[in-house]
Design a protein around this motif. Structure first.
Motif, PDB file in Angstrom:
ATOM      1  N   ALA A 111      -4.178  -3.206  -3.482  1.00  0.00           N
ATOM      2  CA  ALA A 111      -3.407  -3.846  -4.544  1.00  0.00           C
ATOM      3  C   ALA A 111      -1.943  -3.459  -4.403  1.00  0.00           C
ATOM      4  O   ALA A 111      -1.616  -2.433  -3.807  1.00  0.00           O
ATOM      5  CB  ALA A 111      -3.926  -3.408  -5.919  1.00  0.00           C
ATOM      6  N   ILE A 147       1.659  -3.771  -6.999  1.00  0.00           N
ATOM      7  CA  ILE A 147       2.219  -4.245  -8.267  1.00  0.00           C
ATOM      8  C   ILE A 147       3.680  -3.809  -8.411  1.00  0.00           C
ATOM      9  O   ILE A 147       4.175  -2.993  -7.640  1.00  0.00           O
ATOM     10  CB  ILE A 147       1.440  -3.703  -9.492  1.00  0.00           C
ATOM     11  CG1 ILE A 147       1.579  -2.172  -9.556  1.00  0.00           C
ATOM     12  CG2 ILE A 147      -0.013  -4.141  -9.466  1.00  0.00           C
ATOM     13  CD1 ILE A 147       1.205  -1.585 -10.904  1.00  0.00           C
ATOM     14  N   GLN A 191      -2.960  -0.147 -14.195  1.00  0.00           N
ATOM     15  CA  GLN A 191      -2.814  -1.568 -13.849  1.00  0.00           C
ATOM     16  C   GLN A 191      -3.077  -1.797 -12.356  1.00  0.00           C
ATOM     17  O   GLN A 191      -3.703  -2.773 -11.947  1.00  0.00           O
ATOM     18  CB  GLN A 191      -1.391  -1.987 -14.232  1.00  0.00           C
ATOM     19  CG  GLN A 191      -1.081  -3.450 -14.047  1.00  0.00           C
ATOM     20  CD  GLN A 191       0.436  -3.705 -14.062  1.00  0.00           C
ATOM     21  OE1 GLN A 191       1.221  -2.894 -14.566  1.00  0.00           O
ATOM     22  NE2 GLN A 191       0.836  -4.837 -13.495  1.00  0.00           N
ATOM     23  N   SER A 244      -6.045  -3.961 -10.446  1.00  0.00           N
ATOM     24  CA  SER A 244      -5.681  -5.092  -9.567  1.00  0.00           C
ATOM     25  C   SER A 244      -6.351  -5.035  -8.210  1.00  0.00           C
ATOM     26  O   SER A 244      -6.178  -5.950  -7.400  1.00  0.00           O
ATOM     27  CB  SER A 244      -4.160  -5.111  -9.332  1.00  0.00           C
ATOM     28  OG  SER A 244      -3.462  -5.109 -10.545  1.00  0.00           O
ATOM     29  N   SER A 260      -8.398  -5.547  -5.022  1.00  0.00           N
ATOM     30  CA  SER A 260      -9.260  -6.665  -4.635  1.00  0.00           C
ATOM     31  C   SER A 260      -9.445  -6.675  -3.133  1.00  0.00           C
ATOM     32  O   SER A 260      -8.685  -6.045  -2.394  1.00  0.00           O
ATOM     33  CB  SER A 260      -8.653  -7.994  -5.097  1.00  0.00           C
ATOM     34  OG  SER A 260      -7.806  -8.513  -4.086  1.00  0.00           O
ATOM     35  N   GLY A 320      -6.438  -7.937  -1.346  1.00  0.00           N
ATOM     36  CA  GLY A 320      -5.185  -7.333  -1.843  1.00  0.00           C
ATOM     37  C   GLY A 320      -4.256  -6.789  -0.776  1.00  0.00           C
ATOM     38  O   GLY A 320      -3.206  -6.223  -1.094  1.00  0.00           O
TER      39      GLY A 320
END
Lengths: 419, 419
Positions: B20, B22, B135, B139, B141, B144
């Protein structure tokens, strides 16, 4: 400062030396390009040469000559062609130039040393040597140092020359030197050359030792871009014409002489660093707290050679993180918790911890240094480098290195010239 | 090329990995700045870290973790602050970020590895980590990898990511990797980071050996400006989820795996070199005829790191003299009479003698390479480096290095940013 004074005359300041510089037609520009330094009597000779395995013919020639017998009467230096990458022809050309000088000076060819700077891979313009050497010999004079200093430079902005005088046994003893730096506008002109004359009497072995140590604290501690040339040469002659007793060991007189020799070499080395292509200021990195002096010099040279540090200084950015980073990768062990970094009077890191400092004032200091140290007319001494002081907290070794900032003009100069 | 194919998904291409990326608010720019790579099962972990003695807290942390136990489940990487030069506080901050990741993934803190890139000497923005990590974990995946590759870059022009697949025992085995390069617009962001995932089963010791050898032929053979960072890290996880037999020795399968790992590392390393600040083309220096492979790599890296060579290439100047000069000072013995230099198909020096060649055509070749290798949209593979081939005629050692040319923009980028 040591026990000496600055005098006029550079390589012709010591007694018994003459010099000359003429335009022989080796440079396309028509600037002076052929220099000769001559000792009226036999001089002992010491040399420090490029460590590269790709060497110009003149370097191989000098190493061979000095290994056979460490004496000389003359140094011929040409600018325009490096006589490197020239194969067997280059060796023959070197021999012929030495023979021409010897013939017109009426000395042995073995007493002639050679240095070249210029384009790699181009043959020496032998017709120009054949026509120029008689004229060069005829031009020799006791005030010819300045002309010689002009004829050895390539793209240097100014000539580099100095002479110092001290007193030994109540008599004046002088050392003079000239140098050219890594003015590399033309391709492959990365060469650093320096010639030193001295009228002290000193033993051959000791003179070479002194020169090697002086080179390690001066020419070997400057960096413009890290590139070592095929032609780098430092040659020092001592002819004993001061009529002082021969120095054969490191007594007080020996130390005085070596200190003055080191000062001459450091002056010339700093002048080369300041004159780096596109540079706007001289940088001096002082390292203390290293395991030994050699380790300190290594850290200092790594910092002053870092492209990141150099470009930050060009940007007047007090970026101590880059200094710490360069110190850390220099290959010298230390604890980062003991690291201390100062830029001028600004303490930026202490005990490995970032320190508060006035960022704007530090940047102003950098700007002021560059302004103060801008090149004055006539190549006057610049005593105002930007000072970076780093303590590693791991011993008593200390050493310095000098360099210059990295500017747009460095790239412009080195990229835009087409061979 | 080896026995493999390029597949999608980079670090999430191997089985059992999620990732992930972010925006946690660590970068002033508001770009993604926090990445996580997660293995569903315990993975063996190998690492290669900066050799600098000035190291970020995350580097010390990873070295300590891997020395204790060479396993991991997660790698957290932040961009924005390097957590270097941050003293004791930096170490505490590193521990807290690992604990936060462990808590939200419900794994042991010892299974979390850390990497950081950004400004030296600034404290990590811990509030942003505390808010962002939950977070980030949410997230994660199986697709990702791309988001993670975005979140680790700083001033890189493009992301660097690849995945390869081969077959072992009839089953697919995959290696994926992402990297960030030395995009140093911001101060001190010289950091190179790379994370590699693999679903093969391999013994801990062998995986570290393979990674070290692969790094020596890839990341350790690139240079943008010679500056090694406080944060450089390469971490590779292998989780065995391909369900192939464990590779415990260098048999055919071991060699296949190592070749694919080396290819992943070389692809990422070349992408970093090509993306050097202000660079207009990738340079590959191939050295043969060295006493051994390490010596060949040393000569190759010296040539590709020479500022004179780099600026000549930016100027499209086929300046073989600078290449010869750099080879000569690399510290590897050879006879200059055996030196052979080619630029693309142009033979410029052979047996130490300059060769005639079409200067204009050689310059055109350089110009064409830069044009062909210009960065296409989407970070596609660039297979067209400028090739410099050097033979030393002193053995059978061979090795390559990669770098980029030195342009005005390098100086601009590194000078004009004010901390």
């Amino acid at each position: 400062m040591g026990d000496w004074q600055i005098i006029e005359g550079n390589v012709t300041a010591p007694r018994g030396f003459k010099a000359a510089g003429i335009t022989a037609g080796l440079k396309p520009s028509g600037a002076p390009d052929l220099a000769l330094i001559y000792s009226e009597t036999e001089a002992i000779a010491a040399g420090v040469f490029t460590t590269s395995v790709v060497r110009a013919a003149c370097v191989d020639y000098c190493r061979q000559r000095l290994q056979q017998k460490a004496y000389a009467r003359a140094i011929l230096c040409n600018a325009g062609q490096a006589n490197a990458g020239t194969g067997d022809q280059g060796w023959q050309d070197a021999l012929e130039t030495a023979q021409l000088v010897a013939q017109h000076l009426n000395i042995s060819p073995d007493a002639v040393l050679l240095a070249s700077t210029g384009v790699i891979g181009q043959r020496m313009k032998m017709e120009a040597f054949r026509a120029g050497i008689p004229q060069l010999v005829a031009s020799l004079s006791e005030t010819g140092g300045d002309a010689a200093s002009q004829a050895i430079i390539t793209t240097d902005l100014v000539t580099k020359a100095i002479a110092l005088e001290t007193t030994i046994e109540g008599r004046p003893v002088r050392i003079g030197g000239i140098a050219k730096g890594s003015g590399m506008i033309h391709p492959n002109m990365a060469t650093m050359l320096s010639f030193v004359t001295c009228d002290a009497a000193v033993s051959t072995h000791l003179w070479q030792e002194m020169l090697t140590r002086a080179a390690n604290k001066s020419f070997n501690q400057i960096t413009v871009d890290g590139d070592t040339s095929t032609n780098d040469s430092l040659i020092a002659l001592a002819n004993g014409q001061s009529r002082t007793s021969a120095i054969t060991e490191m007594n007080a007189d020996g130390e005085k002489l070596e200190a003055m020799l080191t000062e001459v070499c450091q002056y010339l080395a700093k002048a080369i660093a300041r004159d780096g292509e596109g540079a706007t200021c001289l940088i001096e990195v002082q390292v203390t707290g290293a395991p030994n002096d050699a380790a300190a010099r290594q850290v200092a040279k790594t910092i002053v050679g870092s492209s990141l540090v150099k470009s930050a200084i060009f940007g007047r950015d007090p970026n101590w993180g880059r200094i710490a980073g360069a110190a850390g990768r220099a290959g010298v062990p230390f604890e980062q918790d003991h690291l201390r970094i100062k830029l001028g009077d600004f303490l930026m890191m202490d005990g490995g911890q970032p320190m508060p400092y006035d960022r704007q004032a530090a940047s102003d200091y950098m700007r002021q240094i560059a302004q103060d140290s801008s090149f004055p007319e006539g190549g006057q001494r610049r005593d105002n480098p930007l000072i970076i002081a780093v303590d590693l907290g791991n011993g008593s070794g200390k050493g310095s290195a000098w360099g210059c900032d990295l500017s747009y003009d460095y790239v412009k100069i080195n990229a835009e010239y087409t061979t």
